[in-house]
Design a protein around this motif. Sequence first.
Motif, PDB file in Angstrom:
ATOM      1  N   ASP A   1      -5.949 -55.162 -30.921  1.00 50.21           N
ATOM      2  CA  ASP A   1      -4.414 -54.176 -31.523  1.00 50.21           C
ATOM      3  C   ASP A   1      -3.352 -54.189 -30.469  1.00 50.21           C
ATOM      4  N   GLY A   2      -3.745 -55.142 -29.525  1.00 54.54           N
ATOM      5  CA  GLY A   2      -2.833 -55.261 -28.197  1.00 54.54           C
ATOM      6  C   GLY A   2      -2.946 -54.192 -27.268  1.00 54.54           C
ATOM      7  N   THR A   3      -3.730 -53.165 -27.500  1.00 56.28           N
ATOM      8  CA  THR A   3      -3.917 -52.050 -26.567  1.00 56.28           C
ATOM      9  C   THR A   3      -4.241 -52.653 -24.992  1.00 56.28           C
ATOM     10  N   ALA A   4      -3.434 -52.524 -24.063  1.00 57.19           N
ATOM     11  CA  ALA A   4      -3.940 -52.821 -22.688  1.00 57.19           C
ATOM     12  C   ALA A   4      -4.660 -52.023 -21.970  1.00 57.19           C
ATOM     13  N   PHE A   5      -6.037 -52.370 -21.508  1.00 52.61           N
ATOM     14  CA  PHE A   5      -6.814 -51.582 -20.561  1.00 52.61           C
ATOM     15  C   PHE A   5      -6.677 -52.142 -19.259  1.00 52.61           C
ATOM     16  N   PHE A   6      -6.953 -51.127 -18.596  1.00 48.83           N
ATOM     17  CA  PHE A   6      -6.700 -51.474 -16.763  1.00 48.83           C
ATOM     18  C   PHE A   6      -8.097 -51.032 -16.127  1.00 48.83           C
ATOM     19  N   CYS A   7      -8.747 -51.946 -15.469  1.00 45.16           N
ATOM     20  CA  CYS A   7      -9.953 -51.736 -14.927  1.00 45.16           C
ATOM     21  C   CYS A   7     -10.023 -51.899 -13.689  1.00 45.16           C
ATOM     22  N   THR A   8     -10.631 -50.882 -12.731  1.00 43.14           N
ATOM     23  CA  THR A   8     -10.642 -51.129 -11.268  1.00 43.14           C
ATOM     24  C   THR A   8     -12.019 -50.572 -10.785  1.00 43.14           C
ATOM     25  N   ASN A   9     -12.070 -50.945  -9.366  1.00 44.43           N
ATOM     26  CA  ASN A   9     -13.202 -50.185  -8.640  1.00 44.43           C
ATOM     27  C   ASN A   9     -12.708 -48.899  -8.180  1.00 44.43           C
TER      28      ASN A   9
ATOM     29  N   GLU B   1     -13.048 -44.297  -7.500  1.00 42.09           N
ATOM     30  CA  GLU B   1     -13.664 -43.043  -7.892  1.00 42.09           C
ATOM     31  C   GLU B   1     -12.888 -42.055  -8.454  1.00 42.09           C
ATOM     32  N   VAL B   2     -13.553 -41.677  -9.757  1.00 42.53           N
ATOM     33  CA  VAL B   2     -12.945 -40.681 -10.548  1.00 42.53           C
ATOM     34  C   VAL B   2     -13.690 -39.643 -10.409  1.00 42.53           C
ATOM     35  N   ASP B   3     -13.030 -38.284 -10.298  1.00 42.98           N
ATOM     36  CA  ASP B   3     -13.934 -37.087 -10.264  1.00 42.98           C
ATOM     37  C   ASP B   3     -15.327 -37.035  -9.720  1.00 42.98           C
ATOM     38  N   GLY B   4     -15.196 -37.826  -8.476  1.00 45.85           N
ATOM     39  CA  GLY B   4     -16.538 -37.803  -7.675  1.00 45.85           C
ATOM     40  C   GLY B   4     -17.471 -38.825  -8.237  1.00 45.85           C
ATOM     41  N   SER B   5     -17.150 -39.535  -9.071  1.00 44.46           N
ATOM     42  CA  SER B   5     -17.966 -40.740  -9.600  1.00 44.46           C
ATOM     43  C   SER B   5     -17.631 -41.997  -9.080  1.00 44.46           C
ATOM     44  N   THR B   6     -18.218 -42.533  -8.421  1.00 45.03           N
ATOM     45  CA  THR B   6     -17.817 -43.980  -7.945  1.00 45.03           C
ATOM     46  C   THR B   6     -18.174 -45.076  -8.956  1.00 45.03           C
ATOM     47  N   GLY B   7     -17.508 -46.226  -8.717  1.00 47.49           N
ATOM     48  CA  GLY B   7     -17.705 -47.409  -9.783  1.00 47.49           C
ATOM     49  C   GLY B   7     -16.846 -47.992 -10.275  1.00 47.49           C
ATOM     50  N   ILE B   8     -16.741 -48.239 -11.503  1.00 51.42           N
ATOM     51  CA  ILE B   8     -15.920 -48.868 -12.228  1.00 51.42           C
ATOM     52  C   ILE B   8     -15.002 -47.883 -13.305  1.00 51.42           C
ATOM     53  N   ALA B   9     -13.530 -47.687 -13.039  1.00 58.53           N
ATOM     54  CA  ALA B   9     -12.544 -46.914 -13.761  1.00 58.53           C
ATOM     55  C   ALA B   9     -11.858 -47.585 -14.687  1.00 58.53           C
ATOM     56  N   LEU B  10     -11.390 -46.892 -15.863  1.00 55.38           N
ATOM     57  CA  LEU B  10     -10.663 -47.577 -16.934  1.00 55.38           C
ATOM     58  C   LEU B  10      -9.361 -46.606 -17.298  1.00 55.38           C
ATOM     59  N   SER B  11      -8.505 -47.083 -17.784  1.00 51.41           N
ATOM     60  CA  SER B  11      -7.478 -46.352 -18.342  1.00 51.41           C
ATOM     61  C   SER B  11      -6.668 -47.494 -19.530  1.00 51.41           C
ATOM     62  N   VAL B  12      -5.778 -46.751 -20.195  1.00 49.55           N
ATOM     63  CA  VAL B  12      -4.908 -47.436 -21.076  1.00 49.55           C
ATOM     64  C   VAL B  12      -3.604 -47.494 -20.298  1.00 49.55           C
ATOM     65  N   ILE B  13      -2.744 -48.374 -20.394  1.00 46.75           N
ATOM     66  CA  ILE B  13      -1.502 -48.494 -19.468  1.00 46.75           C
ATOM     67  C   ILE B  13      -0.658 -49.484 -20.373  1.00 46.75           C
ATOM     68  N   ASN B  14       0.857 -49.154 -20.114  1.00 44.19           N
ATOM     69  CA  ASN B  14       1.798 -50.114 -20.420  1.00 44.19           C
ATOM     70  C   ASN B  14       1.885 -51.212 -19.527  1.00 44.19           C
ATOM     71  N   PRO B  15       1.467 -52.711 -19.761  1.00 37.24           N
ATOM     72  CA  PRO B  15       1.541 -53.572 -18.860  1.00 37.24           C
ATOM     73  C   PRO B  15       2.803 -54.023 -18.546  1.00 37.24           C
ATOM     74  N   VAL B  16       3.815 -53.357 -18.977  1.00 40.75           N
ATOM     75  CA  VAL B  16       5.367 -54.041 -18.547  1.00 40.75           C
ATOM     76  C   VAL B  16       5.546 -52.993 -17.515  1.00 40.75           C
ATOM     77  N   THR B  17       5.508 -51.751 -17.629  1.00 40.68           N
ATOM     78  CA  THR B  17       6.090 -50.556 -16.942  1.00 40.68           C
ATOM     79  C   THR B  17       5.047 -50.337 -15.789  1.00 40.68           C
ATOM     80  N   GLY B  18       3.845 -50.418 -16.041  1.00 41.42           N
ATOM     81  CA  GLY B  18       2.724 -49.957 -15.295  1.00 41.42           C
ATOM     82  C   GLY B  18       2.095 -48.633 -15.618  1.00 41.42           C
ATOM     83  N   ALA B  19       3.029 -47.566 -16.682  1.00 38.98           N
ATOM     84  CA  ALA B  19       2.698 -46.366 -16.825  1.00 38.98           C
ATOM     85  C   ALA B  19       1.257 -46.093 -17.424  1.00 38.98           C
TER      86      ALA B  19
END
Length: 540
Positions: free
Chosen positions: A131-139, A141-159
């Motif tokens: 559907d065009g949703t842009a997911f941004f994935c990194t290595n 730490e999120v809330d004390g958990s290390t590993g792979i993190a994911l978010s949805v972003i605007n790929p043009v603005t980075g928001a």
Amino acid sequence: MKTLPYRNPVVPGFHPDPSVCRVGPDFYLVVSSFEFFPGLPVFHSTNLVNWEPISFAWHRESQFDMAGAGASRGLFAPTIRFHAGEFFITVTDVSGTGNCILRSGTPYGPWSDPVPVAQGGIDPSLFFDDDGTAFFCTNAEVDGSTGIALSVINPVTGALRSPVRHICAGTGGRWPEAPHLYKFDGLYYLMLAEGGTEYGHMETLFRSESPWGPYTPCPTNPVLSHRDAVSNPVQCTGHADIVDDGAGNLWAVFLGVRTLPGVLLHNLGRETFLSPVVQDAAGWFSIGNGGIVGLEMEGPLPGEARPYTRDWKPSYIEGKRDPHWCFVRGFDASLIHFDCTDAAVRLAFGPDISTPSGLYALALRRQEGFLCEFSARVEFPARIYAADENSGKNSGVRAGLTAYYNDSYHYDIFVYRDGVCGTNDPWRLGVSKRIHDMEAVVASVDLPESLLQVGGSGLAAVDFRIRSDTEWYVFEWKAGGTGWAELGRGKTAGLCTEGTYHMSFTGVLFGVFASGCLNFFGSEPDYPVSFSDCAYTERD
């Protein structure tokens, strides 16, 4: 289906952390460049084996500030993706911007300025859902958990358009990183690297019905690793990305190293390798033969691999610098000039190339094979300087060739004068070695007056050559019609990643340099040192 042979690595030399995408019959690949400019080289291929450089995503120094970037810092682990008519490259600038995105309507550039993404960690990757949703994935730490993190972003603005969530901790290997998301047959596949980018490196695979998880690990993890294949000439395999070739076949590009014979040492850097991806009946896949790959492989390539020579002489086209040249942290036009009329690299005397910051009069190209040669003729000012003990300008000068890993690890051959020089003092030839914090001229000889090819210009000329194999870098010279003579040599093992005193991720490059300072009679020429007949040749 017809299988075709090919040879690994497909992008040899220091070209690590590859990422790939396909647009129609064309494939595009990007690799890490760290502190070297221009950076983030983009390659094109139609058969996945023969790759040609077409652009650099970091092509304007203003895009990133590398002035303070140390060795093996700068730009880490890019990912390239194509969506809705645009190319996107995500990358981590560990020396400033952090995670960010660059865009272009064409892989040939120009590329945009980076837009930062407020998500921590390294090794960012983009995934565009149906559907065009842009997911941004990194290595991260999120809330004390290390590993792979994911978010949805605007790929043009980075928001950010969603909170950043932890989605996977890996299989237990250290440093889960380099994540990529894919979607096959309605399921989301998460592939990542674990174990560190050294000899315990491995690629692991997970899948889920949702990009947010929970993720089930592949029962045959790791899907790529040579951690137990100690006799394989390819080591450290991992940091993979997968592409569909359009004919129903999956392929993986990934990094690996070719080690020196009999030891776990490598000097060429982490290189880009290629392997078919094999899927089983349950939809899981592995890379190569049960996670093992080789130098000689075969598979259903999109096209037959073409013979390719690694021999190189730089092109000199006005306004278009040869793409093999690169520079440390940036390019200073007051120190380096490419003369397209005389087909020469002209240098001013610049800072010592062992200085850990700033820009140098140093032009480099990657070493891509063990058995190779790099050569050039240097013309230098034998008669046009003045000795002035009170000027403070005569700090000694060097001009020559280097086998360069970074500012703390390089072997050099050069013409030189040390300290204040009288106009009749002899020039000398030297070989120096810089290892850790130790640097010394280990061999030197006076350059006989009879061998100085001095013309009316006051310039003299010497030819230099560096020959490399798996044991030695050999430094040779000739002048005045003489044959090649060896001046010194240095162990190949001395320029290996494993021997550096800090974490390092690059490889050896050959180059031409000029350093020091002279006080000239009259007006000082803009570029008093000239290198012509630059050439790189492989013998294997």
